[in-house]
Write an enzyme that holds these catalytic residues in place. Sequence first.
Site, mmCIF file in Angstrom:
data_model
loop_
_atom_site.group_PDB
_atom_site.id
_atom_site.type_symbol
_atom_site.label_atom_id
_atom_site.label_comp_id
_atom_site.label_asym_id
_atom_site.label_seq_id
_atom_site.Cartn_x
_atom_site.Cartn_y
_atom_site.Cartn_z
ATOM 1 N N HIS A 21 30.754 35.966 38.314
ATOM 2 C CA HIS A 21 31.195 34.585 38.395
ATOM 3 C C HIS A 21 32.542 34.594 39.108
ATOM 4 O O HIS A 21 33.313 35.537 38.975
ATOM 5 C CB HIS A 21 31.322 33.989 36.993
ATOM 6 N N CYS A 70 29.159 29.237 42.484
ATOM 7 C CA CYS A 70 30.592 29.415 42.217
ATOM 8 C C CYS A 70 31.293 30.223 43.304
ATOM 9 O O CYS A 70 32.453 29.980 43.616
ATOM 10 C CB CYS A 70 30.804 30.072 40.860
#
Length: 115
Positions: A23, A112
């Site tokens: 992430h 992301c």
Amino acid sequence: MSRRRHQPKPGDLIEIKRSVYQHWALYLGDGYVIHVASTNEWIPLQLAEIVTIFTRKAKVKKQLLKEGVGNNDWEIHKYDRSHTPFPVEEIIKRAESYIDREVTYDLPDKNCEHF
């Protein structure tokens, strides 16, 4: 570089190492990051990515780094290898303009890392 050895600086990219994926977040300073996350606040971090993939919706959030990371390890990335970055102030200004906005999420094209 782990969180124990280095302190991020504004504009740094933070790679958060989840169990089966990475992430990404942008470090703002004062302990805060901006990142694309699940629109569902109540979902645990481990499940949020899966739910986001199926709903194709995400929200740009400003959070404390420790909240976005949870118990995962992370490292600092200074520069993109293929593009010259904008000045830090411009990067942060652009990212902050998206805080609390719902965005389309698409795993291969709008996730992301792309944000």
